[in-house]
Design an enzyme around this catalytic site. Sequence first.
Site, PDB file in Angstrom:
ATOM      1  N   LYS A 112     -75.458  37.195 -87.085  1.00 59.50           N
ATOM      2  CA  LYS A 112     -75.536  38.271 -86.397  1.00 59.50           C
ATOM      3  C   LYS A 112     -75.754  37.894 -84.795  1.00 59.50           C
ATOM      4  CE  LYS A 112     -75.224  41.710 -89.245  1.00 59.50           C
ATOM      5  NZ  LYS A 112     -74.128  42.851 -89.025  1.00 59.50           N
ATOM      6  N   ASP A 143     -71.158  38.346 -85.951  1.00 56.58           N
ATOM      7  CA  ASP A 143     -71.039  39.682 -86.196  1.00 56.58           C
ATOM      8  C   ASP A 143     -71.670  40.511 -84.855  1.00 56.58           C
ATOM      9  OD1 ASP A 143     -70.501  42.232 -86.844  1.00 56.58           O
ATOM     10  OD2 ASP A 143     -71.798  42.372 -88.721  1.00 56.58           O
ATOM     11  N   GLU A 169     -66.454  39.157 -85.836  1.00 60.31           N
ATOM     12  CA  GLU A 169     -66.395  40.378 -86.565  1.00 60.31           C
ATOM     13  C   GLU A 169     -66.936  41.512 -85.527  1.00 60.31           C
ATOM     14  OE1 GLU A 169     -68.876  42.832 -90.145  1.00 60.31           O
ATOM     15  OE2 GLU A 169     -68.235  40.627 -90.372  1.00 60.31           O
ATOM     16  N   ASP A 195     -64.991  46.107 -88.599  1.00 64.06           N
ATOM     17  CA  ASP A 195     -65.841  46.693 -89.593  1.00 64.06           C
ATOM     18  C   ASP A 195     -66.129  47.988 -89.328  1.00 64.06           C
ATOM     19  OD1 ASP A 195     -67.711  47.374 -91.432  1.00 64.06           O
ATOM     20  OD2 ASP A 195     -69.322  45.896 -90.686  1.00 64.06           O
ATOM     21  N   LYS A 219     -66.244  47.810 -97.027  1.00 68.43           N
ATOM     22  CA  LYS A 219     -67.669  48.086 -97.859  1.00 68.43           C
ATOM     23  C   LYS A 219     -67.392  49.351 -98.680  1.00 68.43           C
ATOM     24  CE  LYS A 219     -70.368  46.130 -94.124  1.00 68.43           C
ATOM     25  NZ  LYS A 219     -71.417  46.281 -92.971  1.00 68.43           N
TER      26      LYS A 219
END
Length: 333
Positions: A112, A143, A169, A195, A219
């Site tokens: 992250k 991400d 991402e 995403d 997801k």
Amino acid sequence: MTTEATLPPLDEILATARVVALPLAARFRGVEVREALLFEGPEGWTEFSPFVEYDDAEAATWLAAAIDFGWMPQPAARRDAIAVNATVPAVPAASVAGILARFDGCRTAKVKVAEPGQRLSDDVARVRAVREAMGAEGRIRVDANGAWNVDEAEHAIHALAEFDLEYAEQPCASVDELAELRRRVKYMGIPIAADESVRKAADPLAVARAGAADLLVIKAQPLGGVRRALAIVAEAGLPVVVSSALDTSVGLAMGAALAAALPDLDYDCGLGTAALFTADVVSPPLAPHGGMLPVGRVIPDAALLDEHAASAERRDWWLARLGRCWDELSRRL
């Protein structure tokens, strides 16, 4: 909801509904305790856990996924285990090795970055610590959860490129920004993954049509279930990574069902996140071993459901939310 599924009576869902609160080993996505509502359908246990800030219209799609997984047989599995990545929250560099140690055998790490209140130098230090811990053969993806503008993202990717990124991402929030950034950094050979531009978009295929990403992160819960996610992947025509939404082991089993049903799965998946919890509802948790996650449904442990039950106030909040989302789904049918 999928066309095959029907909406079960709300009372049938409420009959087995349990609300749990699971502590995390490190703050992740601004959360230190993850709440989820679990219930059992004819096909097994399932999970409804949209993040608390999501409105009912968005959360209802998560309920559609939960109902589909609990009431409908799932697509046939093409594999019985899924290779998964470690997930490193926006922790100080000194904490990285401890986080990675929780992910047994994982040779890919998602890190992250762009955490509110932190600087790019914090991201660089964290990613450097991951590279040092994993060695030259480890794969690293970052991400940003859409937190950068195009210029910031370009600058950050340049700063992080020395660590041999597998991909970046959701570096920017909008499809147009992703497309512009992808054009700018294409010469560097660092793919762009989408995403939020898929799971939170009214049109999840817009990013693919715009040529704004090289791969998609999907997801199961936010996309309405395994079958709907598979249909989006088929139409998008891009490689995918299946990831979790910080689910309990019950929700991770749904994600594993999606990953197992994909025709092609070229990337390690972000389904190892049970390793971020210090408690779960399944014993043992659905956590990675040797970098792999088994495919199959799980059954919560009754004692763990009791031990980690949310407060009465939070339980009432989730049950009220469930009722509103059920009403929303009934209007969509």
